[in-house]
Structure formats: C-alpha cells, structure tokens
Design a protein around this motif. Structure first.
Motif, PDB file in Angstrom:
ATOM      1  N   ARG A  17       0.920  -1.241   0.070  1.00 53.94           N
ATOM      2  CA  ARG A  17      -0.200   0.220   0.085  1.00 53.94           C
ATOM      3  C   ARG A  17       0.891   1.313  -0.147  1.00 53.94           C
ATOM      4  NH1 ARG A  17      -4.074  -2.828   3.442  1.00 53.94           N
ATOM      5  NH2 ARG A  17      -2.508  -2.863   4.949  1.00 53.94           N
ATOM      6  N   SER A  18       0.535   2.176  -0.477  1.00 50.51           N
ATOM      7  CA  SER A  18       1.257   3.484  -0.665  1.00 50.51           C
ATOM      8  C   SER A  18       0.753   4.544   0.289  1.00 50.51           C
ATOM      9  CB  SER A  18       1.366   4.101  -2.030  1.00 50.51           C
ATOM     10  OG  SER A  18       0.143   4.119  -2.606  1.00 50.51           O
ATOM     11  N   ARG A  19       1.714   5.476   0.637  1.00 47.39           N
ATOM     12  CA  ARG A  19       1.425   6.362   1.512  1.00 47.39           C
ATOM     13  C   ARG A  19       0.648   7.491   0.946  1.00 47.39           C
ATOM     14  NH1 ARG A  19       6.184   9.247   5.431  1.00 47.39           N
ATOM     15  NH2 ARG A  19       5.306  10.980   4.215  1.00 47.39           N
ATOM     16  N   PRO A 156       7.094  16.660  14.532  1.00 48.63           N
ATOM     17  CA  PRO A 156       6.174  16.410  13.363  1.00 48.63           C
ATOM     18  C   PRO A 156       5.309  15.214  13.799  1.00 48.63           C
ATOM     19  CG  PRO A 156       8.352  15.757  12.592  1.00 48.63           C
ATOM     20  CD  PRO A 156       8.516  16.666  14.047  1.00 48.63           C
ATOM     21  N   LEU A 157       4.387  15.186  13.581  1.00 49.20           N
ATOM     22  CA  LEU A 157       3.072  14.104  13.741  1.00 49.20           C
ATOM     23  C   LEU A 157       2.845  13.285  12.507  1.00 49.20           C
ATOM     24  CD1 LEU A 157       0.878  12.548  15.506  1.00 49.20           C
ATOM     25  CD2 LEU A 157      -0.475  14.766  15.134  1.00 49.20           C
ATOM     26  N   LEU A 158       2.405  14.129  11.495  1.00 52.22           N
ATOM     27  CA  LEU A 158       2.065  13.638  10.253  1.00 52.22           C
ATOM     28  C   LEU A 158       2.778  12.431   9.632  1.00 52.22           C
ATOM     29  CD1 LEU A 158      -0.711  14.175   8.822  1.00 52.22           C
ATOM     30  CD2 LEU A 158       0.323  15.949   7.437  1.00 52.22           C
ATOM     31  N   PRO A 159       4.105  12.484   9.533  1.00 51.48           N
ATOM     32  CA  PRO A 159       4.804  11.422   8.765  1.00 51.48           C
ATOM     33  C   PRO A 159       4.417  10.113   9.473  1.00 51.48           C
ATOM     34  CG  PRO A 159       6.418  13.339   9.061  1.00 51.48           C
ATOM     35  CD  PRO A 159       4.992  13.737   9.849  1.00 51.48           C
ATOM     36  N   ALA A 160       4.526  10.062  10.660  1.00 48.69           N
ATOM     37  CA  ALA A 160       4.214   8.866  11.289  1.00 48.69           C
ATOM     38  C   ALA A 160       2.648   8.187  11.238  1.00 48.69           C
ATOM     39  CB  ALA A 160       4.513   8.941  13.038  1.00 48.69           C
ATOM     40  N   MET A 161       1.763   9.263  11.067  1.00 50.37           N
ATOM     41  CA  MET A 161       0.619   9.015  10.776  1.00 50.37           C
ATOM     42  C   MET A 161       0.505   8.341   9.482  1.00 50.37           C
ATOM     43  SD  MET A 161      -1.695  12.023  12.644  1.00 50.37           S
ATOM     44  CE  MET A 161      -3.390  11.323  12.219  1.00 50.37           C
ATOM     45  N   LEU A 162       1.007   9.191   8.453  1.00 47.62           N
ATOM     46  CA  LEU A 162       1.116   8.538   6.992  1.00 47.62           C
ATOM     47  C   LEU A 162       1.580   7.084   7.049  1.00 47.62           C
ATOM     48  CD1 LEU A 162       2.203  11.819   5.343  1.00 47.62           C
ATOM     49  CD2 LEU A 162      -0.133  11.017   5.114  1.00 47.62           C
ATOM     50  N   GLU A 163       2.720   6.975   7.679  1.00 47.47           N
ATOM     51  CA  GLU A 163       3.236   5.803   7.626  1.00 47.47           C
ATOM     52  C   GLU A 163       2.360   4.570   8.150  1.00 47.47           C
ATOM     53  OE1 GLU A 163       6.387   3.871   5.854  1.00 47.47           O
ATOM     54  OE2 GLU A 163       6.563   5.922   6.284  1.00 47.47           O
ATOM     55  N   LEU A 164       1.678   4.705   9.399  1.00 45.78           N
ATOM     56  CA  LEU A 164       0.968   3.734  10.082  1.00 45.78           C
ATOM     57  C   LEU A 164      -0.329   3.716   9.222  1.00 45.78           C
ATOM     58  CD1 LEU A 164       0.209   2.213  12.726  1.00 45.78           C
ATOM     59  CD2 LEU A 164      -0.765   4.457  13.536  1.00 45.78           C
ATOM     60  N   GLN A 165      -0.935   4.514   8.358  1.00 47.46           N
ATOM     61  CA  GLN A 165      -2.092   4.295   7.858  1.00 47.46           C
ATOM     62  C   GLN A 165      -1.705   3.496   6.395  1.00 47.46           C
ATOM     63  OE1 GLN A 165      -3.370   5.133   4.349  1.00 47.46           O
ATOM     64  NE2 GLN A 165      -5.245   4.144   4.977  1.00 47.46           N
ATOM     65  N   ALA A 166      -0.498   3.750   5.844  1.00 45.30           N
ATOM     66  CA  ALA A 166      -0.125   2.921   4.687  1.00 45.30           C
ATOM     67  C   ALA A 166       0.102   1.378   5.343  1.00 45.30           C
ATOM     68  CB  ALA A 166       1.267   3.311   4.354  1.00 45.30           C
ATOM     69  N   ARG A 167       0.560   1.057   6.515  1.00 43.75           N
ATOM     70  CA  ARG A 167       0.569  -0.528   7.067  1.00 43.75           C
ATOM     71  C   ARG A 167      -0.638  -0.856   7.348  1.00 43.75           C
ATOM     72  NH1 ARG A 167       3.749  -0.252  12.004  1.00 43.75           N
ATOM     73  NH2 ARG A 167       4.106   1.938  11.609  1.00 43.75           N
ATOM     74  N   THR A 168      -1.882  -0.141   7.956  1.00 48.58           N
ATOM     75  CA  THR A 168      -2.973  -0.786   8.357  1.00 48.58           C
ATOM     76  C   THR A 168      -3.989  -0.599   7.257  1.00 48.58           C
ATOM     77  OG1 THR A 168      -3.825   1.313   9.230  1.00 48.58           O
ATOM     78  CG2 THR A 168      -2.413   0.076  10.834  1.00 48.58           C
ATOM     79  N   GLY A 169      -4.157   0.315   6.105  1.00 44.73           N
ATOM     80  CA  GLY A 169      -4.984   0.546   5.413  1.00 44.73           C
ATOM     81  C   GLY A 169      -6.420   1.162   5.925  1.00 44.73           C
ATOM     82  N   GLY A 170      -6.335   1.354   7.248  1.00 46.58           N
ATOM     83  CA  GLY A 170      -7.547   1.765   7.842  1.00 46.58           C
ATOM     84  C   GLY A 170      -7.655   3.325   7.984  1.00 46.58           C
ATOM     85  N   VAL A 171      -8.193   3.835   9.382  1.00 47.57           N
ATOM     86  CA  VAL A 171      -8.331   4.971   9.787  1.00 47.57           C
ATOM     87  C   VAL A 171      -7.110   5.384  10.613  1.00 47.57           C
ATOM     88  CG1 VAL A 171      -9.964   6.580  11.084  1.00 47.57           C
ATOM     89  CG2 VAL A 171     -10.952   5.195   9.357  1.00 47.57           C
ATOM     90  N   ALA A 224      -8.084  13.106  23.940  1.00 51.40           N
ATOM     91  CA  ALA A 224      -8.779  13.747  23.025  1.00 51.40           C
ATOM     92  C   ALA A 224      -8.355  13.875  21.431  1.00 51.40           C
ATOM     93  CB  ALA A 224      -8.786  15.281  23.523  1.00 51.40           C
ATOM     94  N   VAL A 225      -9.227  13.956  20.473  1.00 50.19           N
ATOM     95  CA  VAL A 225      -8.938  13.783  19.175  1.00 50.19           C
ATOM     96  C   VAL A 225      -8.444  15.043  18.650  1.00 50.19           C
ATOM     97  CG1 VAL A 225     -10.114  13.549  16.894  1.00 50.19           C
ATOM     98  CG2 VAL A 225     -10.870  12.373  18.810  1.00 50.19           C
ATOM     99  N   LEU A 226      -7.290  14.854  18.346  1.00 45.22           N
ATOM    100  CA  LEU A 226      -6.452  16.357  17.430  1.00 45.22           C
ATOM    101  C   LEU A 226      -6.924  16.262  16.228  1.00 45.22           C
ATOM    102  CD1 LEU A 226      -2.763  16.465  18.413  1.00 45.22           C
ATOM    103  CD2 LEU A 226      -3.490  16.992  16.180  1.00 45.22           C
ATOM    104  N   GLY A 227      -6.751  17.400  15.539  1.00 43.86           N
ATOM    105  CA  GLY A 227      -7.511  17.730  14.123  1.00 43.86           C
ATOM    106  C   GLY A 227      -6.351  17.164  13.058  1.00 43.86           C
ATOM    107  N   ARG A 228      -5.775  15.983  13.281  1.00 43.55           N
ATOM    108  CA  ARG A 228      -5.245  15.152  12.145  1.00 43.55           C
ATOM    109  C   ARG A 228      -5.670  13.945  11.975  1.00 43.55           C
ATOM    110  NH1 ARG A 228      -4.226  19.915  11.766  1.00 43.55           N
ATOM    111  NH2 ARG A 228      -2.405  20.755  11.686  1.00 43.55           N
TER     112      ARG A 228
END
Ligand code: UTP
Length: 320
Positions: A17-19, A156-171, A224-228
């Motif tokens: 899966r790609s980022r 930074p937070l987003l790079p780790a989130m993008l990486e994790l999403q590419a691994r799980t394919g989920g939210v 709490a949910v952060l806006g990313r």
C-alpha cells in the motif's frame, strides 16, 4: 516547492500500500468561537506573528511529503486561496527596492505546494465538508488537517500517521492528553493497546470507540481527538451514509465510527509533542506568545519584554 523531510516512497514495501500524498484542509466553518474577529476575516488567516495560521498548516503538510493540498472554503473565505497565489505587483515593488528578505516571504507561500480549492456551499459539518474532497482525492488514502490547529515543526506528527495508515490501510487518528476535568470540550476516545507499536512521537493505540464531549464521569479516557486524520477513500461512502448527528451536522466522527463498526481498523498515535490550538482567543494568544518567544529574529527581545510585563503591569502592582 519546499524541501520534503519525509520520503513517501519508503512507505510500505511490506504491504504494497502506498502512503497518502494528498491533504485536505476543511476551512469552511463559521468560526463562531472567535467572533467578531471572524465576521469578515477567516480564522485560518489570523496571523501568528507574521504568517497566517493556514500557512503553518500547509507547511506541516509539505514537511510530511505532501505536495497536493485541497482547501475547502466557504462564502467570504476565498482570501485564503489568495495567500497561496503569486503577487507580481508586490513582488516587482520589493524587487525594485532590493528587499530580498520580504520578497522571499511574499513568494514563499506560493511555492509550498500545489493548492486546489473547492467550496462547501452550506456549513453542514466537518464530515459534510470532507465529502466535497471526493472527486479531487479519488480512490487513494488522504490526510485531513483542520484549519485552526497545528503542531510544532520540530516535533512532527503527520509522517508517523501516514506511515501507520499505509501499514494498516484503515483510519489513523491522533490524540492528545487533556486534564480529565476538561473532557467536555473534546471528542474523547476509548482505546486498547495496539500490537507492539511505537513511533518516535508517541505510542500507537487501537481505537474501540469515540464519544463527543463527554462529562468527566462518562469519559472513557482523557485522550482527546487532535485535528489530524489519515483516511481511506471508503470514508466518502461512509459520509454519504451518515445521518446528521450532534448539532444537526454530518459528523466525521460518525462516519469513522460507521467504518469501524464494519471492520475497518482504527488506530491513533498519542501525540506527546506541542500542539497549538488557534480556534479560540485563549489558545490563539498562547500560540502567538509561544511562537514569538521562540523566533530567532525577535524572540530574545520579546521574552525580555514579556518577563518584565508579567512582573509589573500584568500583576497590577505597578500598572500604568
Ligand atoms: P469547528 O468545530 O472548529 O467549527 O470545525 P468552526 O466553524 O470552524 O468554529 P466554531 O466552533 O464555530 O468556533 C472544525 C473544522 O472543520 C471545518 C472548520 O473550518 C474547522 O477547520 N468545518 C466545520 C467545515 O469546513 N465545514 C463545516 O460545516 C464545519
């Protein structure tokens, strides 16, 4: 284009899966918590020292390797798009004066990313706004960055989130810890540990539910949910199937809960870095003070003044 610190192609040889490479910034909201300032000026354009909030957010996306940004705007908010356009008249004037520093500052935003825009005609909620991104995003995962919140560039937070999403394919979501007495102001999650996951920026958890603005007694945690968000494209169909929820709005949280109920994995990173919330006056002021105090060019002078101000005028002891 700005320099990208992350490498999207490193994403996921393992999963195939790609980022995500596109970001959506919903910025069509009415910003009622910041009235009257936001009656004619979008809250996303309020300045933090000398740059509008929105520029910090687009920079956060580009630093994570995202070069395609869709701004969801509304009535009276098109000036947000102008900020990322060229200003040849202004540039020519600065060039003639030899003011290279200001020239670079004026050109900078237009060189950050490819900026696209679409309008949400009626403000029917965050989920409804994100739904307008479908034709731009297509069938790929994408990031959502709310237009009134950003994180410290050095954490930074987003790079780790993008990486994790590419691994799980989920939210993939991000959480921050709040004082348990203050859960009523936020979306709060219930979570369980994720299988041996840790990122540089915080631990990874599996999300088992989300509640909007619970009282401290009813809150399942203090996360709490952060806006990313990093979302799979199946969110668009889920948004279409989501009925208006709290406040009569189509909530992104409800659409994500629909996906989770149907088996889509939902993970989150518990962010331990610094988050700036500019959506209302107190958080905005705190953001301006923190960023100003850290600036190379004016931080020293500003901190000296602030310390003196707090010692004297603010306490009312020697106020003039
Ligand atoms: P908020 O809940 O902060 O709403 O929306 P708001 O309108 O911006 O501000 P308040 O609460 O009235 O003060 C979260 C994000 O979702 C966007 C907002 O622009 C903000 O970035 N949004 C919200 C939309 O784009 N459209 C909507 O219909 C609602």
């Amino acid at each position: 284009m700005s320099e990208h610190s992350a490498n999207p192609s490193s994403a996921t040889a393992a999963t195939g899966r790609s980022r995500a490479v596109k970001a959506v910034i919903p910025a069509a909201g009415l910003a009622t918590r910041f009235l009257p300032a936001t009656k004619a000026v979008p809250k996303e354009l309020l300045p933090v020292v000398d740059r509008p909030v929105l520029q910090y957010i687009v920079e956060e996306a580009t630093q994570a390797g995202i070069g395609d940004v869709l701004l969801i705007t509304g009535r009276g908010k098109t000036s947000m798009v102008d900020h990322f356009d060229r200003r040849p008249d202004l540039e020519a004037r600065l060039e003639a004066k030899g003011d290279t520093e200001r020239l670079a500052a004026v050109r900078g935003p237009s060189e950050l990313a490819e900026i696209y825009t679409c309008r949400q005609p009626e403000q029917l909620g965050l989920g409804h706004a994100v739904g307008y991104a479908e034709s731009h995003v297509g069938d790929q995962p994408f990031a959502v960055l709310l237009g009134d919140e950003f994180v410290k560039p050095a954490e930074p937070l987003l790079p780790a989130m993008l990486e994790l999403q590419a691994r799980t394919g989920g939210v993939v979501l991000a959480f921050f810890e709040v004082d348990p007495a203050e859960t009523k102001r936020y979306g709060i999650a219930s979570v369980e540990p994720a299988e041996a996951e840790l990122t540089d920026i915080g631990e990874v958890v599996r999300v088992t539910g989300m509640v909007e603005k619970p009282t401290p007694e009813d809150a399942p945690s203090n996360l709490a949910v952060l806006g990313r968000y990093v979302l799979p494209s199946s969110i668009f169909d889920a948004i279409r199937r989501t009925k208006p929820g709290s406040g009569g709005e189509i909530q992104l949280t409800d659409a994500m809960e629909l996906l989770r109920g149907e088996g889509t994995p939902v993970h989150a990173i518990v962010y331990r870095g610094t988050r700036y919330d500019t959506g209302m006056p107190l958080g905005y002021l705190q953001t301006v003070v923190q960023i100003a105090a850290e600036r190379d060019d004016l931080g020293t002078e500003f901190r000296t003044w602030l310390a003196e101000f707090v010692k004297t005028d603010a306490s009312g002891v020697t106020g003039t």
